[in-house]
Design a protein around this motif. Structure first.
Motif, PDB file in Angstrom:
ATOM      1  N   UNK A  56       0.832  -1.212   0.000  1.00  0.00           N
ATOM      2  CA  UNK A  56       0.000   0.000   0.000  1.00  0.00           C
ATOM      3  C   UNK A  56       0.859   1.251   0.000  1.00  0.00           C
ATOM      4  N   UNK A  57       2.017   1.215   0.667  1.00  0.00           N
ATOM      5  CA  UNK A  57       2.925   2.356   0.635  1.00  0.00           C
ATOM      6  C   UNK A  57       3.438   2.596  -0.790  1.00  0.00           C
ATOM      7  N   UNK A  58       3.756   1.513  -1.498  1.00  0.00           N
ATOM      8  CA  UNK A  58       4.228   1.638  -2.881  1.00  0.00           C
ATOM      9  C   UNK A  58       3.118   2.164  -3.797  1.00  0.00           C
ATOM     10  N   UNK A  59       1.893   1.677  -3.601  1.00  0.00           N
ATOM     11  CA  UNK A  59       0.762   2.180  -4.394  1.00  0.00           C
ATOM     12  C   UNK A  59       0.574   3.671  -4.115  1.00  0.00           C
ATOM     13  N   UNK A  60       0.671   4.062  -2.856  1.00  0.00           N
ATOM     14  CA  UNK A  60       0.506   5.473  -2.494  1.00  0.00           C
ATOM     15  C   UNK A  60       1.527   6.344  -3.224  1.00  0.00           C
ATOM     16  N   UNK A  61       2.776   5.906  -3.298  1.00  0.00           N
ATOM     17  CA  UNK A  61       3.803   6.666  -4.020  1.00  0.00           C
ATOM     18  C   UNK A  61       3.450   6.807  -5.495  1.00  0.00           C
ATOM     19  N   UNK A  62       3.040   5.713  -6.120  1.00  0.00           N
ATOM     20  CA  UNK A  62       2.688   5.761  -7.539  1.00  0.00           C
ATOM     21  C   UNK A  62       1.407   6.564  -7.770  1.00  0.00           C
ATOM     22  N   UNK A  63       0.482   6.492  -6.822  1.00  0.00           N
ATOM     23  CA  UNK A  63      -0.747   7.271  -6.901  1.00  0.00           C
ATOM     24  C   UNK A  63      -0.422   8.765  -6.942  1.00  0.00           C
ATOM     25  N   UNK A  64       0.413   9.224  -6.018  1.00  0.00           N
ATOM     26  CA  UNK A  64       0.745  10.643  -5.978  1.00  0.00           C
ATOM     27  C   UNK A  64       1.476  11.073  -7.238  1.00  0.00           C
ATOM     28  N   UNK A  65       2.339  10.236  -7.740  1.00  0.00           N
ATOM     29  CA  UNK A  65       3.024  10.545  -8.992  1.00  0.00           C
ATOM     30  C   UNK A  65       2.021  10.684 -10.137  1.00  0.00           C
ATOM     31  N   UNK A  66       1.088   9.745 -10.226  1.00  0.00           N
ATOM     32  CA  UNK A  66       0.069   9.790 -11.281  1.00  0.00           C
ATOM     33  C   UNK A  66      -0.833  11.009 -11.116  1.00  0.00           C
ATOM     34  N   UNK A  67      -1.199  11.313  -9.895  1.00  0.00           N
ATOM     35  CA  UNK A  67      -2.076  12.455  -9.635  1.00  0.00           C
ATOM     36  C   UNK A  67      -1.379  13.768  -9.984  1.00  0.00           C
TER      37      UNK A  67
END
Length: 103
Positions: free
Chosen positions: A79-90
């Protein structure tokens, strides 16, 4: 109209999350846990999915990242890794004009 592509986040621990950015939220579709042999199932219903690859968890209602973390807290590293990629995508999405940002 812009489609919401599937995104994949994978970490070295053999964990993979498939998700989409929908209305500025990360919607988690499924998790694959490599090396796990349990019968695939859906959450939160816990319905067995015998035709799916072992070690797979499919979410019934495409929870957001917070909900997914609550459903499977033992996978905080994923979930921490998804959060990082989420913020990058956003942040990349915010560089687009609003007509192209899927809003």
């Amino acid at each position: 109209m812009r489609s919401n592509p599937l995104r994949t986040t994978q970490i070295p621990a053999g964990k993979v999350a498939v998700w989409q950015l929908v209305n500025r939220a990360a919607r988690i579709l499924r998790v694959q846990l490599s090396g796990e042999a349990f019968t695939a199932y859906s959450l939160p219903s816990r319905t067995p999915l015998p035709g799916a690859q072992p070690g797979t968890i499919v979410f019934d209602a495409d929870p957001d990242l917070v909900d997914a973390r609550e459903l499977l807290p033992q996978h905080g590293d994923l979930w921490d890794a998804v959060r990082e990629e989420y913020w990058s995508a956003l942040l990349n999405m915010s560089d687009l004009p609003s007509s192209q940002a899927g809003m």
